[in-house]
Design a protein around this motif. Structure first.
Motif, PDB file in Angstrom:
ATOM      1  N   VAL A 520      31.412  46.553  40.030  1.00  0.00           N
ATOM      2  CA  VAL A 520      31.174  46.659  38.591  1.00  0.00           C
ATOM      3  C   VAL A 520      32.485  46.734  37.800  1.00  0.00           C
ATOM      4  N   ASP A 521      33.571  46.344  38.411  1.00  0.00           N
ATOM      5  CA  ASP A 521      34.835  46.268  37.662  1.00  0.00           C
ATOM      6  C   ASP A 521      34.794  45.073  36.713  1.00  0.00           C
ATOM      7  N   LYS A 522      35.458  45.217  35.563  1.00  0.00           N
ATOM      8  CA  LYS A 522      35.669  44.058  34.708  1.00  0.00           C
ATOM      9  C   LYS A 522      36.654  43.120  35.396  1.00  0.00           C
ATOM     10  N   GLN A 523      36.321  41.853  35.438  1.00  0.00           N
ATOM     11  CA  GLN A 523      37.168  40.886  36.133  1.00  0.00           C
ATOM     12  C   GLN A 523      37.425  39.676  35.240  1.00  0.00           C
ATOM     13  N   LEU A 524      38.672  39.279  35.188  1.00  0.00           N
ATOM     14  CA  LEU A 524      39.046  38.044  34.494  1.00  0.00           C
ATOM     15  C   LEU A 524      39.884  37.222  35.472  1.00  0.00           C
ATOM     16  N   ILE A 525      39.334  36.107  35.882  1.00  0.00           N
ATOM     17  CA  ILE A 525      40.000  35.248  36.864  1.00  0.00           C
ATOM     18  C   ILE A 525      40.201  33.879  36.243  1.00  0.00           C
ATOM     19  N   PHE A 526      41.430  33.410  36.246  1.00  0.00           N
ATOM     20  CA  PHE A 526      41.679  32.061  35.736  1.00  0.00           C
ATOM     21  C   PHE A 526      42.883  31.464  36.451  1.00  0.00           C
ATOM     22  N   GLY A 527      42.848  30.167  36.596  1.00  0.00           N
ATOM     23  CA  GLY A 527      43.943  29.479  37.268  1.00  0.00           C
ATOM     24  C   GLY A 527      43.449  28.177  37.873  1.00  0.00           C
ATOM     25  N   PHE A 579      43.782  40.840  34.110  1.00  0.00           N
ATOM     26  CA  PHE A 579      43.559  39.546  34.765  1.00  0.00           C
ATOM     27  C   PHE A 579      43.979  39.620  36.230  1.00  0.00           C
ATOM     28  N   SER A 580      43.284  38.856  37.053  1.00  0.00           N
ATOM     29  CA  SER A 580      43.559  38.858  38.491  1.00  0.00           C
ATOM     30  C   SER A 580      44.718  37.919  38.801  1.00  0.00           C
ATOM     31  N   GLN A 581      45.544  38.346  39.752  1.00  0.00           N
ATOM     32  CA  GLN A 581      46.666  37.526  40.194  1.00  0.00           C
ATOM     33  C   GLN A 581      46.696  37.532  41.722  1.00  0.00           C
ATOM     34  N   TYR A 582      46.562  36.346  42.299  1.00  0.00           N
ATOM     35  CA  TYR A 582      46.546  36.242  43.752  1.00  0.00           C
ATOM     36  C   TYR A 582      46.763  34.786  44.158  1.00  0.00           C
ATOM     37  N   ALA A 583      46.984  34.590  45.437  1.00  0.00           N
ATOM     38  CA  ALA A 583      47.048  33.252  46.035  1.00  0.00           C
ATOM     39  C   ALA A 583      46.100  33.237  47.231  1.00  0.00           C
ATOM     40  N   PRO A 620      39.615  39.988  43.758  1.00  0.00           N
ATOM     41  CA  PRO A 620      38.306  40.176  43.121  1.00  0.00           C
ATOM     42  C   PRO A 620      37.178  39.996  44.136  1.00  0.00           C
ATOM     43  N   PHE A 621      36.144  40.827  44.001  1.00  0.00           N
ATOM     44  CA  PHE A 621      35.053  40.823  44.960  1.00  0.00           C
ATOM     45  C   PHE A 621      34.439  39.432  45.112  1.00  0.00           C
ATOM     46  N   SER A 622      34.299  38.706  44.008  1.00  0.00           N
ATOM     47  CA  SER A 622      33.649  37.394  44.050  1.00  0.00           C
ATOM     48  C   SER A 622      34.488  36.336  44.742  1.00  0.00           C
ATOM     49  N   ALA A 660      33.240  42.511  52.593  1.00  0.00           N
ATOM     50  CA  ALA A 660      34.145  41.415  52.251  1.00  0.00           C
ATOM     51  C   ALA A 660      35.536  41.717  52.777  1.00  0.00           C
ATOM     52  N   GLY A 661      36.373  40.676  52.820  1.00  0.00           N
ATOM     53  CA  GLY A 661      37.735  40.835  53.303  1.00  0.00           C
ATOM     54  C   GLY A 661      38.687  39.855  52.659  1.00  0.00           C
TER      55      GLY A 661
END
Length: 775
Positions: A520-527, A579-583, A620-622, A660-661
């Motif tokens: 239930v965290d707010k998530q903003l994913i873009f890229g 915002f989420s940051q990952y690779a 992010p969980f999704s 999840a992992g």
């Protein structure tokens, strides 16, 4: 041991008895003098060829013999048995007719075998493979009303090619043939082979088609064989144009006019609703950049044909552009039938007009889908989808799709409103048959590149827990280099998850469990995201290969520009949302080996890693990895496995199905065999797990470490597949062989197996019902 041995002996005796009964019962239906044909065998008597060549020749000869004997399964002929025990039906339909003529099979008798004809086939086939002096005889062996035929072949020495000549003359077509001879398939020293000669004629024909010789045919080429000019079993080949080759086949043709009928309907033509204009003056009103588009109702923009067609006025005909144009018209997705005709317009200048007769598909369609489902968390539910498609939205073959859906999952056996889930949403997609970009993009592929724009929203309500609002949007391109290679680039892929109405019950049950709280965290994913797919599985090869690689980069440029660093308490927000940051990288590799037409081996390896950094310390969980379920490790329910050695049974009911992992490793192997027509079986082994990169409270044992191999789950099982061509219904029964969340020295389950224990079967035998193959 004695008891098991007796059971084994009884089983073997019963099997042998059944085999004898069915076998004998088939022959008792034969009339006086009839004999059941059980097949043929070819023996080759030749000491000059290798064992491999002898084996290949023998297999090819046996394949060409007719008729084939009745089908057998494990040495029995059950199809013949059903035919024999079923009386003649009175009608050509019904159960009795199906049993006798569909499930059953008429007996193949020795009297049905033309042995002289088969002998001629053997000699002719041998001669076509260079054994010019082949001799064949046959003998029939019979016993107990059964007969088989033994064919003995003495092929002699195989003739080799001594020299290859391409006869020359002054014609234009012969000059082009001379230009093609350097890549001939006919090589000195190779065996004479009629199939290679046929392939050479096709090669020359294809080469001439690329040079404008539209009316040429491979039958216009003759390859003469002369075995008298050489000794020691050698043959000389002479490649030449036949004397009776039509004059039209020897001329190069170029394109005069290109005429497109985008609303062609053969029935309208028969009814005289319109006539094809042939003269230039009548066509002038439909002219568009050297193309005439006969579309009085203006249903299509002419520019789409300018992009799809590769023939222009004055071009020399070639088969590559011919096929390329047809394939691109088909891949537009708006035409049901595509037909191309060439009509000579100037026989002196060797020109013809190219007509494209296109029958459109139904422009709009509306589809309603309903489905029901259950899962291992004691939930049952249904989903309703309403889809609308418009295949020519802006008259440029743009495909517009809109969908609305609603779904619910209700917990069975509990309170009617206990943690049930309801979903509703809508999404739209516009697919444009070209690259929409500030730069020019040219593709010579047979597939039209597409620009895809999507928007979506989903409302999710898990009663007594939370409500989620999910917004998605993307803009990107899909293009195929060829039938094997495809690229999918999303220049921007946005996901916004906004929770609402998070209850105290949810906070209480997830207290001390940050992994579940992140739902239930707010998530903003873009890229951007990019995937590359290569496959040759559609080709008739013994070994085929599939690969898909995906790269997902989120928030990287923004994180770099803002100096975001969550580890230094410098987490940055956009519109109040971090915002989420990952690779993230994922690789899916599949290998298929074909043992025969009825048996094959399939395997898959998936390896992926997602690394958070900068503005994020968690993925992010999704966007995390999951394993388990009907298309993954089938001995474990979907999302119940991992991470690592973490035991999901320690979680409250309903929360064990969201494991999840950040790292994923999965391996699958499956042996597939066909039993009877649509009935297939399989035996499989699955292995894998997911792990976390960083420690997470409430997920003890979930972090990736040097002991990760001891945490790999293993499952095995058998499957039944009903292949009805239009769909494959799959039932897989699996059981865990290695469970990573058991004690480290007790993870292999062999000592626990007890098929007689009902509670063990309930907890460990997992039945997966699915549509299609898992990989």
């Amino acid at each position: 041991m004695k008891s098991k041995f007796h059971i084994y002996c009884k089983y073997m005796f019963a099997s042998a008895l059944a085999s004898t009964v069915i076998s004998c019962s088939n022959t008792r239906f034969l009339k006086e003098g009839q004999m059941l044909y059980t097949g043929a065998e070819v023996k080759i008597e030749n000491d000059t060829i290798s064992k491999k060549e002898k084996k290949e020749l023998q297999a090819a000869l046996e394949e060409n013999l007719t008729p084939k004997p009745n089908a057998t399964i494990l040495g029995l002929r059950p199809k013949l048995y059903f035919y024999n025990i079923t009386s003649e039906p009175k009608k050509d339909k019904g159960f009795k007719y199906w049993l006798k003529y569909k499930l059953g099979e008429k007996p193949v008798l020795l009297g049905d075998v033309d042995r002289e004809f088969n002998k001629d086939i053997i000699q002719n086939y041998s001669e076509n493979r260079g054994y010019f002096n082949a001799q064949a005889t046959y003998d029939t062996i019979s016993k107990n009303k059964k007969a088989k035929v033994i064919y003995t072949v003495r092929p002699g020495a195989q003739y080799l090619i001594s020299n290859v000549k391409f006869q020359q003359d002054s014609s234009l077509v012969n000059q082009e043939i001379q230009n093609l001879k350097n890549k001939t398939l006919l090589k000195s020293g190779k065996p004479f082979d009629l199939d290679v000669i046929k392939a050479e004629r096709e090669r020359i024909d294809n080469g001439l088609k690329e040079k404008g010789f539209y009316y040429f045919h491979s039958d216009n080429i003759i390859v003469q064989a002369d075995s008298t000019v050489s000794k020691n079993h050698k043959v000389e080949l002479n490649v030449k144009l036949k004397d009776n080759t039509p004059a039209l086949a020897t001329e190069q043709f170029s394109i005069d006019k290109v005429i497109v009928f985008p609303n062609y309907n053969i029935q309208d033509v028969k009814n005289g609703k319109y006539k094809i204009p042939m003269d230039t003056d009548s066509l002038a009103q439909y002219a568009y950049d050297d193309i005439y588009v006969i579309d009085p109702e203006h249903k299509f923009k002419p520019k789409i044909f300018d992009r799809a067609l590769y023939f222009k006025k004055g071009d020399l005909y070639n088969r590559t552009d011919h096929n390329l144009s047809l394939n691109r018209l088909i891949s537009l997705g708006v035409f049901k039938f595509v037909k191309n005709e060439f009509i000579v317009s100037d026989s002196l200048q060797h020109k013809f007009d190219s007509y494209y007769l296109l029958t459109p598909r139904q422009v709009q369609s509306l589809r309603l889908e309903a489905l029901g489902r259950t899962n291992s968390a004691s939930y049952a539910g249904s989903e309703l989808n309403l889809n609308w498609t418009h295949r020519n939205f802006f008259r440029g073959a743009e495909q517009f799709k809109a969908a609305v859906f609603g779904a619910f999952d209700v917990q069975m056996g509990g309170q009617s409103d206990a943690k049930n889930m309801y979903r509703a949403g809508a999404n739209v997609q516009l697919s444009i048959p070209r690259i929409v970009a500030p730069f020019r993009f040219h593709s010579s592929s047979a597939f039209v590149p597409r620009t895809n724009i999507t928007l979506g929203y989903e409302f999710q309500n898990r009663t007594q827990y939370y409500t989620l609002n999910n917004f998605t949007a993307s803009f990107g391109y899909v293009w195929k280099e060829n039938v094997r290679k495809e690229h999918d680039l999303k220049v921007i892929d946005i996901t916004l998850v906004s929770p609402a109405n998070v209850t105290d019950l949810f906070r209480q049950e997830t207290l001390g469990n940050p992994a579940q709280q992140r739902i239930v965290d707010k998530q903003l994913i873009f890229g951007p995201t990019y995937s590359y797919t290569y496959t040759n599985t559609m080709q008739p090869r013994t070994n085929t290969f599939y690969y898909k690689g995906t790269v997902d980069l989120a928030g990287n440029i923004t994180g770099l520009a803002t100096g975001a660093n969550v580890k230094k308490d410098k987490q940055k927000n956009i519109f109040g949302v971090p915002f989420s940051q990952y690779a993230k990288i994922e690789n899916d590799v599949r290998f298929y080996h074909k043992f025969s037409e009825k048996t094959n081996f399939a395997s898959r390896l998936i390896a992926g890693v997602a690394y958070p950094y900068g503005n994020s310390d968690q993925i992010p969980f999704s966007r995390q990895f999951f394993v388990g379920g009907s298309n993954s490790i089938r001995a474990f329910r979907a999302r119940t496995l991992g991470p690592g050695s973490f035991d999901p049974r320690t979680l409250p009911q309903g929360f064990g199905f969201d494991q999840a992992g950040d790292i994923k490793l999965e391996m699958n192997a499956e042996y597939r065999a066909n039993l009877y027509k649509f009935l297939n079986v399989a035996a499989f082994v699955d292995a894998g797990n997911v792990w976390l990169i960083n420690d997470v409270e409430g997920r003890t044992g979930g972090t990736f470490s040097k002991d990760f191999l001891s945490e790999v789950a293993v499952g095995a099982g058998v499957g039944l597949r009903l292949d009805f061509s239009i769909l494959v219904l799959r039932l897989d029964l699996a059981m865990p062989v290695r469970v990573p969340y058991y004690e480290k020295g007790d993870r292999w389950t062999f000592d626990r197996i007890n098929f007689g224990d009902r509670s063990w079967r309930k907890d460990n035998l997992v039945l997966n019902i699915a549509i299609g193959y898992p990989f």
